[in-house]
Design a protein around this motif. Structure first.
Motif, PDB file in Angstrom:
ATOM      1  N   CYS A   5     -33.478 -31.680  52.385  1.00  0.00           N
ATOM      2  CA  CYS A   5     -32.159 -31.038  52.330  1.00  0.00           C
ATOM      3  C   CYS A   5     -31.057 -31.954  52.849  1.00  0.00           C
ATOM      4  N   PHE A   8     -29.314 -33.230  49.880  1.00  0.00           N
ATOM      5  CA  PHE A   8     -28.381 -32.260  49.313  1.00  0.00           C
ATOM      6  C   PHE A   8     -27.042 -32.333  50.056  1.00  0.00           C
ATOM      7  N   LEU A 130     -32.147 -34.039  44.943  1.00  0.00           N
ATOM      8  CA  LEU A 130     -31.331 -33.077  45.679  1.00  0.00           C
ATOM      9  C   LEU A 130     -29.937 -33.630  45.989  1.00  0.00           C
ATOM     10  N   PHE A 168     -29.536 -25.105  56.056  1.00  0.00           N
ATOM     11  CA  PHE A 168     -30.686 -26.000  56.129  1.00  0.00           C
ATOM     12  C   PHE A 168     -31.120 -26.228  57.578  1.00  0.00           C
TER      13      PHE A 168
END
Length: 176
Positions: A5, A8, A130, A168
């Motif tokens: 994450c 991301f 991501l 996250f």
């Protein structure tokens, strides 16, 4: 997935700051050099954070740098949205970059260490993808705010860009 994450959040933040730089330049009457440095300083932060990542990961394990990364990105992104001038924004964006530099190498090491040998390439590709998903998230935020990117409410968009980092972090902290 939780460690990935960081990618991301990285993709989301990089696209946002580069997209709002022109609006900040106009609002604060900055020259092009100062405007460009607000975007570029993120990568200087990544450099410094990357040096720290290995040290932190070796001493405390991979989880600590990943969680630290997400919390730094969240905190410094929120601070970026409240910046009162060029120097404060520059410092906050540097710290956002340092957060990415701390988290990305640790996340790479983590999923390399825990994934089966025959799946490592697939896990790496999924993780790296991501970044693009984070950019899509930011593109959606920018489009919803102002499709022309001329009159962006840059502070609000930067705050919205920080939302995934809190989600996250809240998942990664107890589960990694």
């Amino acid at each position: 997935l939780l460690a990935s994450c960081v990618f991301f959040a990285d993709g989301a933040e990089v696209l946002l700051i580069s997209s709002v730089a022109d609006v900040v330049e106009r609002e604060w009457h900055l020259n092009h050099v100062k405007s460009g440095s607000i975007v570029s300083v993120v990568f200087v932060g990544v450099l410094l954070g990357s040096f720290l990542s290995g040290l932190l990961g070796d001493i405390y394990g991979r989880r600590v740098p990943v969680c630290l990364s997400l919390s730094m990105v969240l905190m410094c992104s929120v601070l970026s949205a409240t910046a009162s001038g060029y120097w404060s924004l520059l410092i906050y964006r540097f710290m956002v970059g340092a957060g990415f530099g701390i988290g990305v190498p640790a996340a790479n090491a983590m999923f390399t260490e825990i994934s089966p040998t025959n799946s490592r390439t697939a896990f790496a590709a999924l993780s790296q993808s991501l970044f693009a998903v984070g950019e899509l998230y930011s593109a959606f935020l920018l489009w919803m705010d102002d499709p022309t990117l001329i009159n962006l409410q840059w502070r609000r968009v930067i705050m919205q860009g920080a939302i995934p980092s809190i989600i996250f972090f809240l998942a990664a902290y107890p589960l990694l």
